[in-house]
Design a protein around this motif. Structure first.
Motif, PDB file in Angstrom:
ATOM      1  N   ASP A 166     -23.038  11.701 -21.892  1.00 21.37           N
ATOM      2  CA  ASP A 166     -22.834  12.179 -23.262  1.00 21.37           C
ATOM      3  C   ASP A 166     -22.039  13.481 -23.284  1.00 21.37           C
ATOM      4  O   ASP A 166     -22.472  14.502 -23.839  1.00 21.37           O
ATOM      5  CB  ASP A 166     -24.177  12.365 -23.983  1.00 21.37           C
ATOM      6  N   THR A 167     -20.879  13.454 -22.663  1.00 16.01           N
ATOM      7  CA  THR A 167     -19.857  14.511 -22.587  1.00 16.01           C
ATOM      8  C   THR A 167     -20.112  15.522 -21.473  1.00 16.01           C
ATOM      9  O   THR A 167     -19.204  16.274 -21.113  1.00 16.01           O
ATOM     10  CB  THR A 167     -19.661  15.297 -23.907  1.00 16.01           C
ATOM     11  N   ALA A 168     -21.312  15.555 -20.894  1.00 15.38           N
ATOM     12  CA  ALA A 168     -21.614  16.582 -19.888  1.00 15.38           C
ATOM     13  C   ALA A 168     -20.763  16.417 -18.634  1.00 15.38           C
ATOM     14  O   ALA A 168     -20.421  17.404 -17.971  1.00 15.38           O
ATOM     15  CB  ALA A 168     -23.095  16.532 -19.513  1.00 15.38           C
TER      16      ALA A 168
ATOM     17  N   VAL B 288     -20.423   8.938 -28.680  1.00 16.56           N
ATOM     18  CA  VAL B 288     -20.785  10.287 -28.240  1.00 16.56           C
ATOM     19  C   VAL B 288     -21.462  10.984 -29.419  1.00 16.56           C
ATOM     20  O   VAL B 288     -21.337  10.559 -30.564  1.00 16.56           O
ATOM     21  CB  VAL B 288     -19.554  11.104 -27.785  1.00 16.56           C
ATOM     22  N   GLY B 289     -22.166  12.063 -29.132  1.00 19.17           N
ATOM     23  CA  GLY B 289     -22.786  12.827 -30.196  1.00 19.17           C
ATOM     24  C   GLY B 289     -23.898  12.073 -30.894  1.00 19.17           C
ATOM     25  O   GLY B 289     -24.619  11.290 -30.269  1.00 19.17           O
TER      26      GLY B 289
ATOM     27  N   PRO C 254     -21.144   6.531 -37.757  1.00 21.13           N
ATOM     28  CA  PRO C 254     -20.283   5.344 -37.903  1.00 21.13           C
ATOM     29  C   PRO C 254     -18.899   5.518 -37.312  1.00 21.13           C
ATOM     30  O   PRO C 254     -18.248   4.521 -36.974  1.00 21.13           O
ATOM     31  CB  PRO C 254     -20.222   5.134 -39.422  1.00 21.13           C
ATOM     32  N   ASN C 255     -18.423   6.745 -37.159  1.00 22.33           N
ATOM     33  CA  ASN C 255     -17.092   6.978 -36.589  1.00 22.33           C
ATOM     34  C   ASN C 255     -17.147   7.671 -35.231  1.00 22.33           C
ATOM     35  O   ASN C 255     -16.133   8.186 -34.753  1.00 22.33           O
ATOM     36  CB  ASN C 255     -16.243   7.803 -37.563  1.00 22.33           C
ATOM     37  N   ASP C 256     -18.316   7.665 -34.612  1.00 24.97           N
ATOM     38  CA  ASP C 256     -18.473   8.323 -33.317  1.00 24.97           C
ATOM     39  C   ASP C 256     -18.191   7.394 -32.149  1.00 24.97           C
ATOM     40  O   ASP C 256     -18.511   7.714 -30.999  1.00 24.97           O
ATOM     41  CB  ASP C 256     -19.889   8.898 -33.177  1.00 24.97           C
ATOM     42  N   MET C 257     -17.617   6.231 -32.405  1.00 22.67           N
ATOM     43  CA  MET C 257     -17.219   5.343 -31.327  1.00 22.67           C
ATOM     44  C   MET C 257     -16.023   4.522 -31.788  1.00 22.67           C
ATOM     45  O   MET C 257     -15.636   4.551 -32.948  1.00 22.67           O
ATOM     46  CB  MET C 257     -18.362   4.408 -30.916  1.00 22.67           C
TER      47      MET C 257
ATOM     48  N   ASP D 109      -9.387  16.056 -28.456  1.00 21.65           N
ATOM     49  CA  ASP D 109      -9.577  17.503 -28.557  1.00 21.65           C
ATOM     50  C   ASP D 109     -10.855  17.940 -27.850  1.00 21.65           C
ATOM     51  O   ASP D 109     -10.886  18.965 -27.158  1.00 21.65           O
ATOM     52  CB  ASP D 109      -9.594  17.942 -30.019  1.00 21.65           C
ATOM     53  N   GLY D 110     -11.924  17.164 -28.007  1.00 21.75           N
ATOM     54  CA  GLY D 110     -13.162  17.483 -27.320  1.00 21.75           C
ATOM     55  C   GLY D 110     -13.018  17.369 -25.812  1.00 21.75           C
ATOM     56  O   GLY D 110     -13.510  18.213 -25.057  1.00 21.75           O
ATOM     57  N   THR D 111     -12.325  16.346 -25.367  1.00 21.93           N
ATOM     58  CA  THR D 111     -12.098  16.145 -23.937  1.00 21.93           C
ATOM     59  C   THR D 111     -11.329  17.311 -23.332  1.00 21.93           C
ATOM     60  O   THR D 111     -11.694  17.838 -22.281  1.00 21.93           O
ATOM     61  CB  THR D 111     -11.340  14.821 -23.713  1.00 21.93           C
TER      62      THR D 111
END
Length: 350
Positions: free
Chosen positions: A56-58, A85-86, A90-93, A105-107
């Motif tokens: 989860d992004t870690a 992620v997060g 509904p728009n997190d994948m 941007d998060g990456t």
């Protein structure tokens, strides 16, 4: 460590790529993860693969910290987006423009870099028009946030459709990341020929079949304590496709072949996938630095046609070759019920 071109591009990547799925941020303590990355650099590995959904992004954060101080131009960093992620809204994948733009941007923030060398669609998205996805990738390339585009576990037809749009958009679509090993050869019949035709090469994951090809799992014997097969958080579910006595018995038949060549079983498995000229790199993970050193030694190993034939004979009919199994690696589709997209049947998550 040898290097190969990625697809028909001018980019060269190391034959062994260090990946941190199932390890960084979850299975392995951060100080050990950093030591594994530094060992990879010491043995000549320059390519590093991660994804936003790993731990989860870690995992991206751990890799970014581990590479701090390394000359950016001296390494190739790959990441991927699709999976949730997060908070999993509904728009997190998926591969919508919104999710892709927010994901890159998060990456970059977590990896502490201005760009990734390769940005990949982690799976096919049945819920988003392909054109929307490819235009978003094109905008990321033109903004300088990614240099090349790739995908993971796409079928031959999906690769052709994506490559057609990539040519129209004039962006470099050069890589596919499928599962590939001595035991799992489903990409050979359709995906690899299509990739050759399109100028795409493979960066393959699980070349050691989740550890089964190390030979440490013996038929009829209890699962070793501390192994991946015994770790419910470390891939034990995936390993079950190979964790059958007929498979384990056949794998033991490889032991004398590896010994005759002076290779460990893992080295034999990694070297085998690298014999395929459409494979640019084999992904390895590690929970200890010495595993990195051992597996990296598979780079540059040549297996003769006679040895390849002996391997095939030893494994016999336990090898999975059905090309339709590629679709089993696709995640659960976001079913379209609004009339705008095809109502695809649900696929199984990996």
């Amino acid at each position: 460590m040898r290097h190969r071109h990625l697809g028909n591009s001018g980019l060269k990547i190391s034959e062994i790529t260090y990946g941190n799925w199932l390890t960084h941020g979850s299975q392995v303590e951060n100080d050990i993860a950093v030591k594994c990355v530094h060992t990879a650099l010491d043995v000549g590995i320059t390519s590093f693969d991660t994804a936003d959904m790993y731990a989860d992004t870690a995992a991206e954060t751990v890799l970014g910290n581990a590479l701090r101080g390394v000359r950016r131009e001296s390494v190739e960093i790959f990441s991927k987006t699709y999976f949730p992620v997060g908070p999993q809204g509904p728009n997190d994948m998926g591969l919508s423009r919104k999710h892709i733009m927010e994901s890159i941007d998060g990456t970059l923030r977590r990896l502490r870099t201005d760009y990734v060398d390769l940005y990949q669609a982690h799976r096919w998205d049945y819920g988003t028009p392909l054109e929307e996805t490819m235009v978003a990738f094109a905008d990321i390339v033109r903004s300088g946030k990614a240099l090349y585009i790739g995908v993971s576990e796409w079928t031959a037809d999906q690769l052709r459709a994506g490559a057609k749009l990539a040519r129209e958009l004039r962006i470099p679509f050069v890589a596919n990341q499928p599962q590939y090993s001595l035991l799992w050869r489903v990409v050979e019949a359709e995906v690899v020929p299509a990739s050759r035709e399109l100028g795409i090469s493979q960066v393959v994951w699980s070349p050691v079949a989740q550890g089964v090809l190390t030979g440490k799992y013996l038929p009829g014997r209890p699962t070793p304590a501390g192994s991946r097969a015994a770790d419910e958080k470390g891939g034990s579910e995936m390993i079950q496709r190979f964790f059958r006595d007929p498979v384990l018995e056949r794998v033991q038949a490889l032991v004398p072949i590896a010994a005759e060549l002076g290779l460990s079983m893992a080295q034999l498995a990694v070297a085998w996938v690298l014999q395929n000229e459409n494979v640019s790199s084999a992904l390895i993970g590690a929970s200890r630095p010495e595993q990195v050193t051992q597996n990296a030694a598979a780079s540059g190993v040549t297996l003769s046609p006679d040895v390849m034939a002996l391997i095939d004979a030893a494994l016999g009919d336990v090898v999975e070759r059905d090309p339709s199994k590629t679709t089993l690696e696709s995640p659960v589709a976001r079913r379209r019920t609004d009339g705008w997209g095809s109502d695809e049947s649900l696929q199984n998550d990996r």
